[in-house]
Design a protein around this motif. Sequence first.
Motif, PDB file in Angstrom:
ATOM      1  N   PRO A   1       0.644  -1.068   0.005  1.00 51.22           N
ATOM      2  CA  PRO A   1       0.194  -0.128  -0.134  1.00 51.22           C
ATOM      3  C   PRO A   1       1.089   1.290   0.223  1.00 51.22           C
ATOM      4  O   PRO A   1       1.873   1.294   0.760  1.00 51.22           O
ATOM      5  N   LEU A   2       0.308   2.175  -0.714  1.00 54.24           N
ATOM      6  CA  LEU A   2       1.130   3.652  -0.909  1.00 54.24           C
ATOM      7  C   LEU A   2       0.268   4.644  -0.484  1.00 54.24           C
ATOM      8  O   LEU A   2      -1.023   4.858  -1.403  1.00 54.24           O
ATOM      9  N   ILE A   3       0.554   5.481   0.325  1.00 53.94           N
ATOM     10  CA  ILE A   3      -0.282   6.820   0.505  1.00 53.94           C
ATOM     11  C   ILE A   3       0.467   8.095  -0.418  1.00 53.94           C
ATOM     12  O   ILE A   3       1.544   8.165   0.184  1.00 53.94           O
ATOM     13  N   ALA A   4       0.054   8.943  -0.989  1.00 58.36           N
ATOM     14  CA  ALA A   4       0.652   9.905  -1.711  1.00 58.36           C
ATOM     15  C   ALA A   4       0.004  11.248  -1.236  1.00 58.36           C
ATOM     16  O   ALA A   4      -1.145  11.466  -1.182  1.00 58.36           O
ATOM     17  N   ILE A   5       0.974  12.089  -0.872  1.00 63.33           N
ATOM     18  CA  ILE A   5       0.611  13.361  -0.366  1.00 63.33           C
ATOM     19  C   ILE A   5       1.451  14.408  -1.148  1.00 63.33           C
ATOM     20  O   ILE A   5       2.573  14.744  -0.928  1.00 63.33           O
ATOM     21  N   PRO A   6       0.607  14.864  -2.209  1.00 59.30           N
ATOM     22  CA  PRO A   6       1.568  15.727  -3.035  1.00 59.30           C
ATOM     23  C   PRO A   6       1.748  17.179  -2.086  1.00 59.30           C
ATOM     24  O   PRO A   6       0.958  17.832  -1.782  1.00 59.30           O
ATOM     25  N   THR A   7       3.037  17.885  -2.533  1.00 62.14           N
ATOM     26  CA  THR A   7       3.181  18.983  -2.109  1.00 62.14           C
ATOM     27  C   THR A   7       3.533  20.152  -3.253  1.00 62.14           C
ATOM     28  O   THR A   7       3.739  21.198  -3.088  1.00 62.14           O
ATOM     29  N   THR A   8       3.087  19.658  -4.364  1.00 64.38           N
ATOM     30  CA  THR A   8       2.990  20.439  -5.711  1.00 64.38           C
ATOM     31  C   THR A   8       1.597  20.115  -6.294  1.00 64.38           C
ATOM     32  O   THR A   8       1.240  19.251  -6.226  1.00 64.38           O
TER      33      THR A   8
ATOM     34  N   ARG B   1      -2.142  -0.503 -13.565  1.00 64.54           N
ATOM     35  CA  ARG B   1      -3.234   0.038 -12.450  1.00 64.54           C
ATOM     36  C   ARG B   1      -2.611  -0.513 -11.219  1.00 64.54           C
ATOM     37  O   ARG B   1      -3.142   0.231 -10.184  1.00 64.54           O
ATOM     38  N   TYR B   2      -1.891  -1.288 -11.108  1.00 65.96           N
ATOM     39  CA  TYR B   2      -1.436  -1.609  -9.496  1.00 65.96           C
ATOM     40  C   TYR B   2      -0.388  -0.623  -8.994  1.00 65.96           C
ATOM     41  O   TYR B   2       0.019  -0.769  -7.913  1.00 65.96           O
ATOM     42  N   VAL B   3       0.073   0.218 -10.169  1.00 67.65           N
ATOM     43  CA  VAL B   3       1.086   1.283  -9.628  1.00 67.65           C
ATOM     44  C   VAL B   3       0.214   2.605  -8.815  1.00 67.65           C
ATOM     45  O   VAL B   3       0.864   3.259  -8.311  1.00 67.65           O
ATOM     46  N   THR B   4      -0.911   2.864  -9.279  1.00 69.76           N
ATOM     47  CA  THR B   4      -1.566   3.623  -8.728  1.00 69.76           C
ATOM     48  C   THR B   4      -1.533   3.663  -7.227  1.00 69.76           C
ATOM     49  O   THR B   4      -1.911   2.793  -6.881  1.00 69.76           O
ATOM     50  N   PRO B   5      -1.314   5.038  -6.558  1.00 69.91           N
ATOM     51  CA  PRO B   5      -1.274   4.893  -5.074  1.00 69.91           C
ATOM     52  C   PRO B   5      -2.734   4.465  -4.624  1.00 69.91           C
ATOM     53  O   PRO B   5      -3.736   4.431  -5.100  1.00 69.91           O
ATOM     54  N   THR B   6      -2.505   3.793  -3.402  1.00 72.60           N
ATOM     55  CA  THR B   6      -3.823   3.299  -2.855  1.00 72.60           C
ATOM     56  C   THR B   6      -4.738   4.598  -2.286  1.00 72.60           C
ATOM     57  O   THR B   6      -5.811   4.553  -2.265  1.00 72.60           O
ATOM     58  N   LEU B   7      -4.118   5.555  -1.690  1.00 73.39           N
ATOM     59  CA  LEU B   7      -4.825   6.608  -1.184  1.00 73.39           C
ATOM     60  C   LEU B   7      -4.097   7.685  -1.521  1.00 73.39           C
ATOM     61  O   LEU B   7      -3.037   8.061  -1.259  1.00 73.39           O
ATOM     62  N   ALA B   8      -4.737   8.979  -2.066  1.00 73.26           N
ATOM     63  CA  ALA B   8      -4.357  10.148  -2.130  1.00 73.26           C
ATOM     64  C   ALA B   8      -4.891  11.348  -1.261  1.00 73.26           C
ATOM     65  O   ALA B   8      -6.202  11.368  -1.025  1.00 73.26           O
TER      66      ALA B   8
END
Length: 376
Positions: free
Chosen positions: A125-132, A159-166
Motif C-alpha cells: 500500500p502507498l499513500i501519496a501526499i503531493p506538495t506540488t 493500474r497496480y502502480v496507482t497509489p492506494t490513497l491520495a
Amino acid sequence: MQDFFEFSLGARVLYQMGLASELGQVISNALPQRRAFIVADKGVVQAGLAPIELVGIFDDVPANSSVAKVAEGAELARVAGADLLIAVGGGSPIDTAKGIRIVLTLGGSIPDYEGYNVIETPLTPLIAIPTTAGTGSEVTPIAVILDEEGQRKISIVSRYVTPTLAILDPLMTRTLPPRLTAATGMDALSHAIETYVSTENNPLSDSLALAAIDMIATYLRDAVHDGENMEARSQLLIAATMAGIACGNSLFGVVHALSHALGGKFPVHHGTANAIFLPPGMRFNSEVVPERYVRIARAMGVNVGGRSNAEVIADGIAAVRTLTADCGLPTTLREVGVPREALPELAELAAVEPAIFNNPRPATPEELLAMLEEVW
C-alpha cells in the motif's frame, strides 16, 4: 464514435485543508497497515502520524527519480519491515515511492518492469501526499524513473502502480516557491491538453481535462504571484489531480515524448520542459484535430464566436505562451542550457519514446527536430 474505452478512477482521494496533520487517524480509518516508511523531499518532517509506527524515512530523493535511488530506498524499507509507504512531495518523491513499492513487493530492479501492464499483482500500500500542484502522480498508474546509466527515462504503466490513497491538503503546497509553482502548474496544464487530444481520449477523461485547463488558466497566475492565496492553491491542487486522473486513463503525446527525451539528457525540470514544448506540439497536432484545439482554446479563455478555427487555435497557443511568460518561466531551450548541437539526438530519442505512440499525429525525427529548433 468510439467502439470501446476503459476508464478507472484509481486512487481513493481525500481533500481537506490541514488533512495531512491528521494522517495517523486517516490511516487508522482507511488501512490495516501500521509500519510506515516515508519517502519525501529533503526537509519534510514527520507530523501527525500517531498511532502509526514510523519505521524509516528516505529523503535522499533527487529532482528526477532514479533507478539507483529506488533500489536504495527499497532495501531500506525491506530491512525496516515496512508494510506501508507514504510519499510526501512532488512528482519525484511520489514516483520514487512507486518504484520502491514495486521492488519491495516483487524484487528485481526497475528496468524489469518497464512497459505497459508488466505488473499484474497488487503492491505494498502507498499513500501519496503531493506538495506540488503539478504531476498528478498521486492518482496515476504511471511511474517515470530515470535510468542514469542509460541516460533515458523508464516508463512503467499498470493500474497496480496507482497509489492506494491520495491526500490533497492545499496547506502542503503553500510554501512552494513561485518558480516551482509555475513549473508544476504548467506540467498539469500539459497533462490536460495532451490527454484531451490523445488517441486514447474518451468522454470521461475529456471532461476532467477541459475542467482542469479552465481551472489552471484561471488560478495559476494568482498562485505564482501570491503564494498565500489559498483559494488559488486549492483550485490548482484539485486541477492537477483531475488532469492526473485524465492522463492516467488517456495518456500523453509528443510534448511528453520531447520532455522525457530532454530530461534523460539534461537536468531540466519536467514541468518547465513541458511548458517550452507545448506551443510547437499544439501547433503540430492542430493540423489533424483542429476541433479539439478550438475547445482547448475556449477552456483557456479565448473568445471563439464568429472566428475561424485557425484564428482561435492561434490564440489558444498564444494564451499558453503568455501564461508561461506571465509566470516567469523560460520559453526556449537555450534559456535552460540546452546546446543546439544536442537537438538531433533529442529528436531521435523522442521518436521512440513511449509517450509519442498516443499522439494524434505521427511524428518523424525530422518533424521533431523542427519542433526543437522552433523553441531553441
